[in-house]
Design a protein around this motif. Structure first.
Motif, PDB file in Angstrom:
ATOM      1  N   ARG A 209       0.826  -1.213   0.000  1.00 45.17           N
ATOM      2  CA  ARG A 209       0.000   0.000   0.000  1.00 45.17           C
ATOM      3  C   ARG A 209       0.861   1.263   0.000  1.00 45.17           C
ATOM      4  NH1 ARG A 209      -2.834  -3.714   3.002  1.00 45.17           N
ATOM      5  NH2 ARG A 209      -5.047  -3.945   2.491  1.00 45.17           N
ATOM      6  N   ASP A 210       1.964   1.213   0.754  1.00 48.55           N
ATOM      7  CA  ASP A 210       2.859   2.372   0.849  1.00 48.55           C
ATOM      8  C   ASP A 210       3.791   2.381  -0.365  1.00 48.55           C
ATOM      9  OD1 ASP A 210       4.670   4.342   1.435  1.00 48.55           O
ATOM     10  OD2 ASP A 210       5.237   3.561   3.395  1.00 48.55           O
ATOM     11  N   PRO A 211       3.707   3.404  -1.226  1.00 50.06           N
ATOM     12  CA  PRO A 211       4.562   3.445  -2.424  1.00 50.06           C
ATOM     13  C   PRO A 211       6.055   3.401  -2.099  1.00 50.06           C
ATOM     14  CG  PRO A 211       2.856   5.144  -2.529  1.00 50.06           C
ATOM     15  CD  PRO A 211       2.811   4.575  -1.144  1.00 50.06           C
ATOM     16  N   GLN A 212       6.434   3.889  -0.901  1.00 46.99           N
ATOM     17  CA  GLN A 212       7.851   3.887  -0.510  1.00 46.99           C
ATOM     18  C   GLN A 212       8.374   2.467  -0.308  1.00 46.99           C
ATOM     19  OE1 GLN A 212       9.617   6.718  -0.544  1.00 46.99           O
ATOM     20  NE2 GLN A 212       7.725   7.714  -1.192  1.00 46.99           N
ATOM     21  N   GLN A 213       7.453   1.556   0.077  1.00 43.01           N
ATOM     22  CA  GLN A 213       7.856   0.167   0.308  1.00 43.01           C
ATOM     23  C   GLN A 213       7.722  -0.693  -0.950  1.00 43.01           C
ATOM     24  OE1 GLN A 213       5.687  -1.479   3.597  1.00 43.01           O
ATOM     25  NE2 GLN A 213       6.289   0.130   5.008  1.00 43.01           N
ATOM     26  N   ARG A 214       7.056  -0.165  -1.941  1.00 40.18           N
ATOM     27  CA  ARG A 214       6.800  -0.922  -3.175  1.00 40.18           C
ATOM     28  C   ARG A 214       8.090  -1.082  -3.975  1.00 40.18           C
ATOM     29  NH1 ARG A 214       2.150   2.104  -5.659  1.00 40.18           N
ATOM     30  NH2 ARG A 214       1.237   1.719  -3.607  1.00 40.18           N
ATOM     31  N   ILE A 215       8.163  -2.131  -4.774  1.00 43.42           N
ATOM     32  CA  ILE A 215       9.348  -2.395  -5.593  1.00 43.42           C
ATOM     33  C   ILE A 215       9.600  -1.230  -6.556  1.00 43.42           C
ATOM     34  CG2 ILE A 215       8.043  -3.671  -7.376  1.00 43.42           C
ATOM     35  CD1 ILE A 215      10.455  -5.561  -7.617  1.00 43.42           C
ATOM     36  N   SER A 216      10.862  -0.856  -6.729  1.00 47.94           N
ATOM     37  CA  SER A 216      11.209   0.257  -7.622  1.00 47.94           C
ATOM     38  C   SER A 216      11.167  -0.209  -9.075  1.00 47.94           C
ATOM     39  CB  SER A 216      12.626   0.754  -7.304  1.00 47.94           C
ATOM     40  OG  SER A 216      13.573  -0.254  -7.633  1.00 47.94           O
ATOM     41  N   PHE A 217      11.152   0.762 -10.003  1.00 52.40           N
ATOM     42  CA  PHE A 217      11.178   0.412 -11.423  1.00 52.40           C
ATOM     43  C   PHE A 217      12.406  -0.431 -11.745  1.00 52.40           C
ATOM     44  CE2 PHE A 217       8.060   3.789 -12.484  1.00 52.40           C
ATOM     45  CZ  PHE A 217       7.326   3.104 -13.434  1.00 52.40           C
ATOM     46  N   LYS A 218      13.565   0.012 -11.246  1.00 49.78           N
ATOM     47  CA  LYS A 218      14.822  -0.682 -11.547  1.00 49.78           C
ATOM     48  C   LYS A 218      14.770  -2.129 -11.067  1.00 49.78           C
ATOM     49  CE  LYS A 218      19.829  -0.211 -11.020  1.00 49.78           C
ATOM     50  NZ  LYS A 218      20.924   0.551 -10.390  1.00 49.78           N
ATOM     51  N   ALA A 219      14.286  -2.324  -9.829  1.00 53.70           N
ATOM     52  CA  ALA A 219      14.213  -3.678  -9.265  1.00 53.70           C
ATOM     53  C   ALA A 219      13.154  -4.517  -9.986  1.00 53.70           C
ATOM     54  CB  ALA A 219      13.907  -3.607  -7.772  1.00 53.70           C
ATOM     55  N   PHE A 220      12.056  -3.874 -10.404  1.00 53.97           N
ATOM     56  CA  PHE A 220      10.999  -4.592 -11.135  1.00 53.97           C
ATOM     57  C   PHE A 220      11.536  -5.146 -12.447  1.00 53.97           C
ATOM     58  CE2 PHE A 220       7.798  -4.324 -14.554  1.00 53.97           C
ATOM     59  CZ  PHE A 220       6.900  -5.292 -14.112  1.00 53.97           C
ATOM     60  N   PHE A 221      12.220  -4.297 -13.224  1.00 51.45           N
ATOM     61  CA  PHE A 221      12.726  -4.745 -14.527  1.00 51.45           C
ATOM     62  C   PHE A 221      13.806  -5.818 -14.383  1.00 51.45           C
ATOM     63  CE2 PHE A 221      11.389  -0.291 -15.858  1.00 51.45           C
ATOM     64  CZ  PHE A 221      10.231  -0.733 -16.482  1.00 51.45           C
ATOM     65  N   ALA A 222      14.501  -5.832 -13.211  1.00 60.77           N
ATOM     66  CA  ALA A 222      15.568  -6.815 -12.984  1.00 60.77           C
ATOM     67  C   ALA A 222      15.069  -8.066 -12.266  1.00 60.77           C
ATOM     68  CB  ALA A 222      16.686  -6.163 -12.162  1.00 60.77           C
ATOM     69  N   HIS A 223      13.778  -8.097 -11.892  1.00 61.57           N
ATOM     70  CA  HIS A 223      13.267  -9.222 -11.094  1.00 61.57           C
ATOM     71  C   HIS A 223      13.315 -10.532 -11.889  1.00 61.57           C
ATOM     72  CE1 HIS A 223      10.545 -11.692  -8.688  1.00 61.57           C
ATOM     73  NE2 HIS A 223      10.778 -10.852  -7.707  1.00 61.57           N
ATOM     74  N   PRO A 224      13.693 -11.656 -11.224  1.00 60.92           N
ATOM     75  CA  PRO A 224      13.816 -12.934 -11.955  1.00 60.92           C
ATOM     76  C   PRO A 224      12.522 -13.434 -12.585  1.00 60.92           C
ATOM     77  CG  PRO A 224      14.110 -13.243  -9.564  1.00 60.92           C
ATOM     78  CD  PRO A 224      14.151 -11.785  -9.828  1.00 60.92           C
ATOM     79  N   PHE A 225      11.341 -13.059 -12.052  1.00 59.73           N
ATOM     80  CA  PHE A 225      10.103 -13.511 -12.686  1.00 59.73           C
ATOM     81  C   PHE A 225       9.823 -12.721 -13.966  1.00 59.73           C
ATOM     82  CE2 PHE A 225       5.455 -13.672 -13.334  1.00 59.73           C
ATOM     83  CZ  PHE A 225       5.311 -15.051 -13.445  1.00 59.73           C
ATOM     84  N   VAL A 226      10.117 -11.429 -13.948  1.00 63.01           N
ATOM     85  CA  VAL A 226       9.945 -10.613 -15.161  1.00 63.01           C
ATOM     86  C   VAL A 226      10.928 -11.111 -16.231  1.00 63.01           C
ATOM     87  CG1 VAL A 226      10.048  -8.265 -16.135  1.00 63.01           C
ATOM     88  CG2 VAL A 226       9.163  -8.626 -13.821  1.00 63.01           C
ATOM     89  N   ASP A 227      12.179 -11.341 -15.821  1.00 61.07           N
ATOM     90  CA  ASP A 227      13.175 -12.029 -16.655  1.00 61.07           C
ATOM     91  C   ASP A 227      13.159 -11.533 -18.098  1.00 61.07           C
ATOM     92  OD1 ASP A 227      15.181 -13.785 -17.311  1.00 61.07           O
ATOM     93  OD2 ASP A 227      13.872 -15.509 -17.566  1.00 61.07           O
ATOM     94  N   MET A 228      13.341 -10.239 -18.274  1.00 63.43           N
ATOM     95  CA  MET A 228      13.296  -9.651 -19.619  1.00 63.43           C
ATOM     96  C   MET A 228      14.384 -10.203 -20.534  1.00 63.43           C
ATOM     97  SD  MET A 228      12.242  -5.725 -18.720  1.00 63.43           S
ATOM     98  CE  MET A 228      12.188  -5.178 -20.419  1.00 63.43           C
ATOM     99  N   GLU A 229      15.452 -10.737 -19.922  1.00 64.95           N
ATOM    100  CA  GLU A 229      16.537 -11.323 -20.704  1.00 64.95           C
ATOM    101  C   GLU A 229      16.034 -12.480 -21.581  1.00 64.95           C
ATOM    102  OE1 GLU A 229      20.194 -12.447 -22.278  1.00 64.95           O
ATOM    103  OE2 GLU A 229      19.624 -10.560 -21.318  1.00 64.95           O
ATOM    104  N   HIS A 230      15.028 -13.245 -21.061  1.00 65.67           N
ATOM    105  CA  HIS A 230      14.556 -14.429 -21.778  1.00 65.67           C
ATOM    106  C   HIS A 230      13.195 -14.248 -22.441  1.00 65.67           C
ATOM    107  CE1 HIS A 230      17.562 -16.240 -18.973  1.00 65.67           C
ATOM    108  NE2 HIS A 230      17.882 -16.877 -20.077  1.00 65.67           N
ATOM    109  N   MET A 231      12.769 -13.008 -22.643  1.00 64.55           N
ATOM    110  CA  MET A 231      11.502 -12.821 -23.344  1.00 64.55           C
ATOM    111  C   MET A 231      11.720 -13.045 -24.847  1.00 64.55           C
ATOM    112  SD  MET A 231      10.625  -8.763 -23.530  1.00 64.55           S
ATOM    113  CE  MET A 231       9.224  -9.045 -24.608  1.00 64.55           C
TER     114      MET A 231
END
Length: 428
Positions: A209-231
Motif C-alpha cells: 500500500r505504501d509506495p515507498q515500500q513498493r518495488i522500484s522500477f529498476k528492481a521490477f525490470f531486474a526481477h527474476p520472474f519478469v526475466d526480460m533477458e529471456h523474453m
C-alpha cells in the motif's frame, strides 16, 4: 457518452478516408469504432472519436499531449497512432486495430490464466513500460481494460491481475473498496493456483500500500520472474545458438558438468526463440534441434549426477559431526536439520521447487549463523557445509530450469502437431 454518441442507434461519424462500422467501446470522452481505409489496401483500424464539447481546457491539453507522445513512439507492444484528423464536432485518432480485445475480457473469458501465460504477458508489458520509462513517460492509467491483444488465437500484448482472475481489492461497493485500501493488514495471496517462488515474491513486492515500500522500477525490470533477458525476441535464437556451440565444445572436451549447464542455459533461449518464430519450416527445424539437445542433456545429467553423488556423499560425515557440535545452539541445529531434509529429498529424486525452497531456507539461516560464529573448528565446518549446500542448490536450480524449459519445448512441439492436424482437417 457526451453528445449522444453512446446511444444504441447512433450512426458512426463520417470520415473522408475511412468507413466506420461497429462500435468497439466507449468512455467518458470518446467512443471507439472499427474502421476500414477506403483507398488502396482495405487496412483495418480503430478510430477513437473524441467529442470536442465534452472537453475542458485541461482535457484538450491532455489529449494533445497523448497525440504528441503517440506520434513519436514506435514499439511492438504499444498501440500505434497512425494518424489524427478533426472537424467541428470531433477529434479522430486513427489507431492500430487489435482484434483480440482487451486483457480484462481475455481474463474473464478464461477465469484465470496459467502462470506461464501471465509471465509472457508481463514480459511484454514490462518491455513496453521500460521503453516508456527510459523516455520519462508515465502511462498513469494502467489497467487490464487499457491493455489490448493483437488477436485471440496468438495473443500479442499491446500496452493485470491475471493469475487469479480478480484484482487484489475486489469489492462489492466503494465503501468496502476504501476500507480494504486503507487497511494495514498485509495482502494475502490465494493458495490456489500454486505459484512459483519468483512469481509469489514479485506479487508481494508489488502489492504494498505504501509506495515507498513498493518495488522500484529498476528492481521490477531486474526481477527474476519478469526475466526480460529471456523474453521472446529476434535475438533469442542467436543467444541460444552461441550457448549450444560452447556446450558442444565442452562436451567434446569431456567437461560434462559445464556442457550440461550450457545446454540448460541454451534451452532457456530456445523456448522464447520458438515462440518468436512465425515461419513454420524454421520453427520445425528449431524444434528438431532442440529435441537433440534435450536428449544429450538427459545423458549428461545421468553422468554428472552420479559423479556429484559420489563427491557429495563424502561430505556426509562432516555434516553429522557439525550437527553433533551444534546441539548447544538450537537455531543452528534446526537449520542443519532443514538442510538434511533438503538433501534427503533430492537423493530420493525429488528435484522440485519444494526441495529448492528447503535449501534456500536453510542457507538463509546458516549464513546468519556463520556471521555470528566465533573462529574455530565449528566455523570451519559450517563454512564448508554452506559451500556444499550452495553447490547442491545451484545444481538443483539448473535442473528445475532445464526441466521447465524441456516441458515447455515439448508442449510447444505438441502445439505444433495440433496445428498440423488442424491444418490437414481444414484442407480436407
Amino acid at each position: 457518452m457526451h453528445g449522444g454518441m453512446a446511444g444504441a442507434g447512433w450512426a458512426p461519424p463520417q470520415l473522408e478516408d475511412f468507413i466506420l462500422t461497429e462500435r468497439l467501446g466507449s468512455g467518458t470522452y470518446a467512443t471507439v469504432f472499427k474502421g476500414y481505409r477506403k483507398r488502396n489496401v482495405r487496412e483495418v483500424v480503430a478510430v477513437k472519436c473524441v467529442n470536442k464539447r465534452s472537453l475542458n481546457k485541461a482535457s484538450v491539453e491532455n489529449l494533445l499531449t497523448e497525440i504528441e507522445i503517440l506520434k513519436t513512439i514506435r514499439h511492438p507492444h504499444i498501440v500505434e497512432l497512425k494518424d489524427f484528423q478533426w472537424n467541428k464536432e470531433y477529434i479522430y485518432l486513427i489507431m492500430e486495430y487489435c482484434a483480440g480485445g482487451d486483457l480484462s475480457r481475455f481474463i474473464h473469458a478464461r477465469r484465470i490464466l496459467p502462470e506461464r501465460v501471465a509471465r509472457i504477458f508481463l514480459q511484454q508489458l514490462a518491455c513496453a513500460l521500460k521503453f516508456l520509462h527510459d523516455r520519462n513517460i508515465s502511462h498513469l492509467d494502467l489497467k487490464p481494460q487499457n491493455i489490448l491483444l493483437s488477436s485471440l488465437d496468438k495473443p500479442y500484448l499491446k500496452l493485470a491481475e491475471a493469475l487469479f482472475g480478480r484484482p487484489p481489492f475486489a469489492s462489492k461497493s466503494f465503501s468496502e473498496l476504501e476500507e480494504k485500501i486503507r487497511s494495514n493488514q498485509p495482502i494475502e495471496l490465494p493458495g490456489r493456483p500454486r505459484l512459483s517462488p519468483e512469481c509469489r515474491d514479485l506479487l508481494q513486492c508489488l502489492l504494498k500500500r505504501d509506495p515507498q515500500q513498493r518495488i522500484s522500477f529498476k528492481a521490477f525490470f531486474a526481477h527474476p520472474f519478469v526475466d526480460m533477458e529471456h523474453m521472446p525476441s529476434e535475438e533469442s535464437l542467436g543467444k541460444a545458438t552461441n550457448l549450444v556451440m560452447e556446450a558442444v565444445e565442452k562436451d567434446q572436451a569431456g567437461d560434462a558438468s559445464a556442457a550440461l549447464s550450457l545446454y540448460s542455459k541454451a534451452l532457456e533461449y530456445f523456448v522464447p526463440a520458438l515462440r518468436y518464430e512465425i515461419d513454420a519450416r524454421r520453427k520445425e527445424a528449431i524444434r528438431s534441434k532442440v529435441s537433440q539437445y534435450i536428449s544429450r542433456a538427459e545423458q549428461l545429467k545421468v553422468l554428472v549426477s552420479s559423479n556429484n553423488k559420489t563427491l557429495l556423499q563424502q561430505g556426509n560425515p562432516a555434516r553429522d559431526i557439525l550437527k553433533e557440535m551444534s546441539k548447544d545452539k538450537p537455531r543452528l541445529y534446526a537449520a542443519l536439520a532443514v538442510a538434511s531434509a533438503a538433501v534427503a529429498k533430492e537423493e530420493e529424486g525429488k528435484d522440485d521447487s519444494e526441495t529448492l525452497d528447503l535449501y534456500q531456507q536453510s542457507l538463509g539461516e546458516l549464513l546468519l549463523m556463520l556471521a555470528a560464529e566465533p573462529a574455530g573448528r565449528r566455523k570451519e565446518l559450517l563454512h564448508a557445509e554452506i559451500q556444499t549446500l550452495m553447490g547442491r542448490a545451484e545444481y538443483l536450480k539448473e535442473q528445475i530450469k532445464r526441466k521447465e524449459s524441456q516441458l515447455e519445448a515439448e508442449s510447444m512441439g505438441k502445439e505444433g502437431m495440433m496445428d498440423s492436424v488442424r491444418g490437414s482437417c481444414t484442407l480436407q
